[in-house]
Enzyme design. Sequence first.
Site, PDB file in Angstrom:
ATOM      1  N   ASP A   1       8.411 -39.876 -82.657  1.00  0.00           N
ATOM      2  CA  ASP A   1       9.709 -39.742 -81.926  1.00  0.00           C
ATOM      3  C   ASP A   1       9.955 -38.333 -81.402  1.00  0.00           C
ATOM      4  O   ASP A   1       9.614 -37.351 -81.818  1.00  0.00           O
ATOM      5  CB  ASP A   1      10.781 -40.346 -82.647  1.00  0.00           C
ATOM      6  CG  ASP A   1      11.026 -41.727 -82.828  1.00  0.00           C
ATOM      7  OD1 ASP A   1      10.035 -42.549 -82.305  1.00  0.00           O
ATOM      8  OD2 ASP A   1      12.088 -42.408 -83.350  1.00  0.00           O
TER       9      ASP A   1
ATOM     10  N   HIS B   1       7.850 -37.842 -86.367  1.00  0.00           N
ATOM     11  CA  HIS B   1       8.212 -37.135 -85.263  1.00  0.00           C
ATOM     12  C   HIS B   1       6.956 -36.018 -84.776  1.00  0.00           C
ATOM     13  O   HIS B   1       6.496 -35.474 -85.719  1.00  0.00           O
ATOM     14  CB  HIS B   1       9.682 -36.538 -85.446  1.00  0.00           C
ATOM     15  CG  HIS B   1      10.413 -37.415 -85.828  1.00  0.00           C
ATOM     16  ND1 HIS B   1      10.954 -37.959 -87.133  1.00  0.00           N
ATOM     17  CD2 HIS B   1      11.747 -37.846 -85.124  1.00  0.00           C
ATOM     18  CE1 HIS B   1      11.762 -38.768 -87.110  1.00  0.00           C
ATOM     19  NE2 HIS B   1      12.525 -38.768 -85.980  1.00  0.00           N
TER      20      HIS B   1
END
Length: 281
Positions: free
Chosen positions: A104, A249
Amino acid sequence: MKKDQTPERRSVLRIAAGLGALATAGLLVTEGTGEQSAAPKAGPVGAGAAGAPGTSAHRVRASAYRLQPMTTVPRRARRTRPPVREHPFLSLPAEGRSMVLTFDDGPDPSYTPDILTTLRRYGVPAMFFVCGEMVAQHRDLLRQMSEDGHVIGNHTWSHPLMPSLSAARIRSEMGRTSDAVEGVLGHPPLWYRAPFGAWNRLSFQIGAELGMEPLGWTVDTLDWTEPGAGTIVSRVLDGAGPGVVVLSHDAGGDRSQSVVALRNYLPRLLEAGYRITVPQR
């Protein structure tokens, strides 16, 4: 009475609207059958026999109709809208021992290239849920993700807490990001993820309007807390299983631990017999 509202004008408009409705109905039926076409998937639906070999010498009668406008329907009008969900997908149907790796907040030139290098080394795809403001700054990185075969998802424009936003703001956050992705890749994302995992009714509704399905996760590495690469590795390996979706992430802070962790757990997952895959729509 205005010139564009004369009886003749209204008659022409009614005829055009009727033909447009017929064309649209025919297109929806074609796509709903699941039949394959010889045309590329991303291209428009063709006009059928009008383009077949050997027909150029045949003169079409002036009264014959061919629905040529079908070939110019915008891509978004053609795409089938998914249902409005009440919950995101937290895992995906597993074909054998398959898992999905997701990242992400990117793309970020400080960490995304290293993640792409590791994925490329082992020949596996992943999903990247990107923020529109990062896409606007790093278009080449987004293009590289796609060229490497990774799936691009929508993670809003500026990573807000969506339940605190109005419908107009949610639509702007998600719509601008889809437009940014489409501007680079030529097609919009088909998946989206709510920042912080904070979903609400409006986000599900607007996501469906934009043609996207919501994807959550099964295993949260909590890498954003910077717990150490070893801890991230342990969380992935302990949570591994068929259909599992792993959240990590590649932006939004110091993601060096996430980069190192991927280098360690990815080969171990593959050695354990897991197949890293991405969902198909």
